[in-house]
Scaffold this motif. Structure first.
Motif, PDB file in Angstrom:
ATOM      1  N   UNK A  78       0.828  -1.199   0.000  1.00 51.60           N
ATOM      2  CA  UNK A  78       0.000   0.000   0.000  1.00 51.60           C
ATOM      3  C   UNK A  78       0.866   1.254   0.000  1.00 51.60           C
ATOM      4  N   UNK A  79       1.868   1.285   0.859  1.00 50.85           N
ATOM      5  CA  UNK A  79       2.749   2.446   0.922  1.00 50.85           C
ATOM      6  C   UNK A  79       3.726   2.465  -0.253  1.00 50.85           C
ATOM      7  N   UNK A  80       4.234   1.323  -0.644  1.00 50.37           N
ATOM      8  CA  UNK A  80       5.098   1.265  -1.820  1.00 50.37           C
ATOM      9  C   UNK A  80       4.348   1.765  -3.050  1.00 50.37           C
ATOM     10  N   UNK A  81       3.088   1.341  -3.184  1.00 49.50           N
ATOM     11  CA  UNK A  81       2.289   1.742  -4.335  1.00 49.50           C
ATOM     12  C   UNK A  81       1.886   3.197  -4.295  1.00 49.50           C
ATOM     13  N   UNK A  82       1.556   3.705  -3.104  1.00 45.10           N
ATOM     14  CA  UNK A  82       1.132   5.097  -2.981  1.00 45.10           C
ATOM     15  C   UNK A  82       2.221   6.047  -3.459  1.00 45.10           C
ATOM     16  N   UNK A  83       3.479   5.674  -3.253  1.00 46.50           N
ATOM     17  CA  UNK A  83       4.586   6.509  -3.696  1.00 46.50           C
ATOM     18  C   UNK A  83       5.167   6.045  -5.029  1.00 46.50           C
ATOM     19  N   UNK A  84       4.426   5.175  -5.730  1.00 47.54           N
ATOM     20  CA  UNK A  84       4.784   4.778  -7.083  1.00 47.54           C
ATOM     21  C   UNK A  84       6.030   3.947  -7.192  1.00 47.54           C
ATOM     22  N   UNK A  85       6.362   3.195  -6.151  1.00 49.66           N
ATOM     23  CA  UNK A  85       7.631   2.470  -6.130  1.00 49.66           C
ATOM     24  C   UNK A  85       7.473   0.961  -5.990  1.00 49.66           C
ATOM     25  N   UNK A 106      15.533  -2.393  -4.405  1.00 50.29           N
ATOM     26  CA  UNK A 106      14.860  -2.523  -3.115  1.00 50.29           C
ATOM     27  C   UNK A 106      15.748  -2.096  -1.944  1.00 50.29           C
ATOM     28  N   UNK A 107      16.822  -1.377  -2.244  1.00 53.90           N
ATOM     29  CA  UNK A 107      17.750  -0.962  -1.194  1.00 53.90           C
ATOM     30  C   UNK A 107      18.905  -1.912  -0.981  1.00 53.90           C
ATOM     31  N   UNK A 165      12.361  -0.133   1.822  1.00 51.65           N
ATOM     32  CA  UNK A 165      13.643  -0.657   1.325  1.00 51.65           C
ATOM     33  C   UNK A 165      13.842  -2.063   1.880  1.00 51.65           C
ATOM     34  N   UNK A 166      13.034  -3.033   1.432  1.00 44.59           N
ATOM     35  CA  UNK A 166      13.095  -4.371   2.038  1.00 44.59           C
ATOM     36  C   UNK A 166      14.399  -5.106   1.811  1.00 44.59           C
ATOM     37  N   UNK A 167      15.242  -4.622   0.883  1.00 43.35           N
ATOM     38  CA  UNK A 167      16.532  -5.272   0.666  1.00 43.35           C
ATOM     39  C   UNK A 167      17.678  -4.635   1.414  1.00 43.35           C
ATOM     40  N   UNK A 168      17.442  -3.489   2.046  1.00 40.65           N
ATOM     41  CA  UNK A 168      18.521  -2.765   2.722  1.00 40.65           C
ATOM     42  C   UNK A 168      18.897  -3.426   4.040  1.00 40.65           C
ATOM     43  N   UNK A 226      13.672   7.876   4.345  1.00 39.12           N
ATOM     44  CA  UNK A 226      15.030   7.321   4.327  1.00 39.12           C
ATOM     45  C   UNK A 226      15.059   5.994   3.582  1.00 39.12           C
ATOM     46  N   UNK A 227      14.010   5.181   3.762  1.00 40.09           N
ATOM     47  CA  UNK A 227      13.924   3.923   3.016  1.00 40.09           C
ATOM     48  C   UNK A 227      13.836   4.166   1.523  1.00 40.09           C
ATOM     49  N   UNK A 228      13.022   5.153   1.127  1.00 38.61           N
ATOM     50  CA  UNK A 228      12.924   5.470  -0.295  1.00 38.61           C
ATOM     51  C   UNK A 228      14.243   6.007  -0.832  1.00 38.61           C
ATOM     52  N   UNK A 229      14.962   6.760  -0.014  1.00 38.87           N
ATOM     53  CA  UNK A 229      16.248   7.275  -0.464  1.00 38.87           C
ATOM     54  C   UNK A 229      17.273   6.150  -0.613  1.00 38.87           C
TER      55      UNK A 229
END
Length: 655
Positions: free
Chosen positions: A240-247, A256-257, A331-334, A554-557
């Motif tokens: 939901x949050x990943x999609x809301x920010x188009x990522x 994915x980080x 950033x599930x891979x970070x 920060x996760x998106x960055x």
């Protein structure tokens, strides 16, 4: 959260502009002693004095040393983060930074020798030699620093402070400040709206508008007004949050980080955070953490008080859980490092310094701060030095902008004063403001508005269901700094009515960017909580605050860093350069989406004692000095990420 006063801002502005120091002044008539200007807290006024401090009380403090050539350190950090400079992207290693800018070993030895001569026990010195930590008693401190100490009443707390400016031997010329003798750092707060024990009451919606006043009855039959029509979301999670920010697609494709390390700084530690994170991930479509992907650390050499905390009664373990789960969502891979200070006072800065000087992360997110810039200038300058080192060595620093709007009120000297949060107001950090977010059933952004909440209760005396007049409850922190001049990245972006709010000199404005923070439209988090019956149970509930906004951003960055293939240091030059690809938050959708109805349990965890009903109105800026407007504004900054266009533009900076 504490709303602290900010008296003496004018004096601070003169003492702490961006390249200035709050250093020593030879104003003492005694040739052998140098006064540390600004070392007496602004809140330590005679009217607030309660009693003398106990002479035998223990003190642990840090003698802060300034960087060698601090202006050069700042110039290097700025140039490394910018494109088109000779040193663009040429970040220093920690060893290189120390060699160029750290205090000399002889300066540290002089301070250490003097402290021991005064009967103090020297505890530790970090590798960058930023400070010398020592312990002793109030009596020893009064004698050594040529002052006296009293207890003052501040915002409901009793805090110690020196009654006059501190003095040190004139030979200690590189001493910048002494932190910890006064207890200003006790005024720190976490920027989350975090209850002690909480479960979502029903009805709440899985996505915006799923359940409305028209299609869903209340659990006890209470009739509600028709507007606002939507019941609050239960909390957004995962895609939901990943999609809301188009990522969401980008993350699924492998950006994915991975290869990026994000650190979280808070106080104390949760003994269940990893198991909670994995349970939460499994329930909400996120990958569980792989071996080596998560670790908790506490800095070595820090004086621990209390001795071995697992949970802090104020709820810092919940703050840790929120921050870690928010980073992992985007950033599930970070890799994630949680750095927990052994107390929520002076050692938070020591923890931050340790992370930076050891270069343990590419990105650091911090969900704490002070609701004021009116802190001792030496404390502000010593923290700012750590942030400059972070930028010079390639670490991107994010801070939540606060949850108190413009923080007007509470100043005993000037009740009308407004101020942004510190350290969010530092020009060396990316300050993240909060928004109210609507997510569709298809995980896309329906609307995003400025987070400033007006709260209305149900008027039970009215013949028809009616909401009481709204009052401001909480909201995204922002405003104009009284301390820091406008940084280059804000020139031509921040309107003069904001940057020149306090005079003709343009000043730093807060925040820089934003992401969802409104608890009414917040994130679903999962945590083991201790309930009134004594049981410890994992449960999921909605939460918000800019301490959600900062780790999400920060996760998106982290995706940006992975895609770019290099570190950024100070992120703001790249973010402001890419502002055309951000989602500009305005008031355009406010008429269509005015707010939501929130249902809560009276006791916080079940319906046995009944329910409360409130309306939470969006972008309620009545009485605030900060307002949402097109382009840059002092509630949401330049806006929130807009999918792959934003990702490509920011990653391509310096490309």
């Amino acid at each position: 959260m504490i709303r602290f006063s900010r008296s003496s801002c004018a004096a601070l502005a003169a003492a702490a502009l961006i390249t200035s120091t709050a250093g020593v002044s030879s104003a003492s008539p005694q040739a052998s002693a140098t006064r540390l200007d600004g070392s007496r807290p602004a809140w330590a006024v005679p009217a607030h004095r309660v009693a003398p401090s106990r002479d035998g009380a223990a003190v642990d403090f840090k003698v802060q040393l300034e960087w060698r050539n601090p202006a050069a350190a700042a110039r290097y950090a700025a140039a490394a983060a910018s494109q088109g400079t000779a040193t663009s992207g040429a970040f220093l290693t920690p060893a290189q930074f120390r060699e160029r800018f750290a205090p000399s070993r002889s300066d540290v030895a002089s301070v250490t020798s003097w402290l021991r001569s005064q009967g103090f026990q020297v505890r530790s010195v970090p590798a960058n030699r930023k400070y010398v930590e020592a312990t002793g008693t109030v009596r020893q401190a009064a004698r050594a620093f040529r002052t006296s100490f009293s207890t003052y009443r501040v915002q409901g707390m009793r805090l110690r402070a020196n009654d006059t400016a501190l003095r040190v031997p004139a030979s200690l010329r590189h001493v910048q400040a002494v932190t910890g003798l006064d207890q200003s750092e006790a005024l720190v707060h976490s920027d989350s709206v975090l209850p002690a024990v909480f479960r979502n009451a029903r009805p709440c919606s899985k996505y915006w508008g799923e359940k409305t006043v028209a299609n869903t009855p209340t659990p006890d039959g209470t009739a509600l007004p028709a507007r606002p029509s939507a019941f609050a979301p239960c909390g957004y999670a995962g895609k939901q949050l990943q999609g809301a920010y188009g990522l969401a697609g980008t993350i699924a494709s492998g950006v994915d980080g991975s290869g990026v390390t994000v650190a979280v700084v808070d106080a104390y530690a949760s003994s269940t955070v990893l198991s909670d994170l994995n349970t939460y991930s499994a329930r909400n479509g996120l990958p569980t953490m792989q071996p080596g992907q998560f670790r908790e650390i506490v800095p070595p050499g820090v004086y621990r008080r209390p001795a071995n905390p697992q949970h802090d009664p104020a709820g810092w373990s919940g703050e840790e859980t929120l921050d870690v789960e928010a980073v992992h969502t985007m950033a599930p891979g970070a890799k994630i490092i949680y750095a927990g200070a052994p107390n929520n006072r002076q050692d938070m800065n020591a923890t931050l310094n340790m992370l930076v000087d050891k270069h343990l992360a590419d990105i650091v997110t911090n969900s704490y701060g002070f609701s004021t810039e009116a802190l001792p200038p030496g404390y502000i300058k010593s923290t700012n030095d750590i942030l400059i080192q972070a930028a010079a060595t390639g670490i991107s620093m994010f801070f939540s902008s606060g949850d108190g709007g413009d923080h007007t009120g509470g100043d005993p000297a000037n009740a009308a004063a407004a101020t942004p949060d510190w350290p969010a107001s530092s020009p060396w950090v990316t300050a993240v403001g909060g928004t109210s977010l609507g997510v569709t059933a298809n995980d896309t952004r329906l609307f995003e508005l400025g987070w400033e909440t007006g709260r209305s209760a149900l008027d039970k005396t009215a013949t028809t269901p009616t909401w009481t007049a709204p009052t401001f409850q909480y909201g995204s922190g922002g405003g104009t700094s009284r301390l820091f001049a406008q940084p280059d990245y804000q020139k031509g972006v921040v309107p003069a009515e904001i940057s020149q709010k306090y005079g003709s000199t343009p000043m730093r404005a807060v925040p820089d960017v934003s992401a969802v923070g409104d608890p009414t439209t917040g994130m679903l988090v999962g945590q083991t909580q201790r309930f009134p019956d004594g049981s410890a149970q994992y449960s999921e509930y909605r939460i918000g605050g800019t301490s959600l906004s900062s780790p999400l951003y920060a996760g998106m960055f982290a995706l940006v860093v992975q895609k770019a293939g290099h570190r950024f240091g100070l992120a703001n030059p790249a973010l402001y350069a890419a502002r055309a690809t951000t989602y500009d938050i305005t008031k355009a959708d406010l008429a269509t989406y005015p707010g939501a109805v929130r249902v809560d349990y009276v006791n916080g965890f079940d319906g046995s004692e009944g329910y409360t009903y409130t309306a939470r109105w969006f972008d309620f800026d009545n009485g605030l000095t900060i307002h949402v407007r097109p382009q840059y504004d002092d509630v949401t900054g330049i806006g929130s990420p807009e999918g792959t266009a934003w990702l490509d533009a920011v990653a391509g900076y310096r490309g």
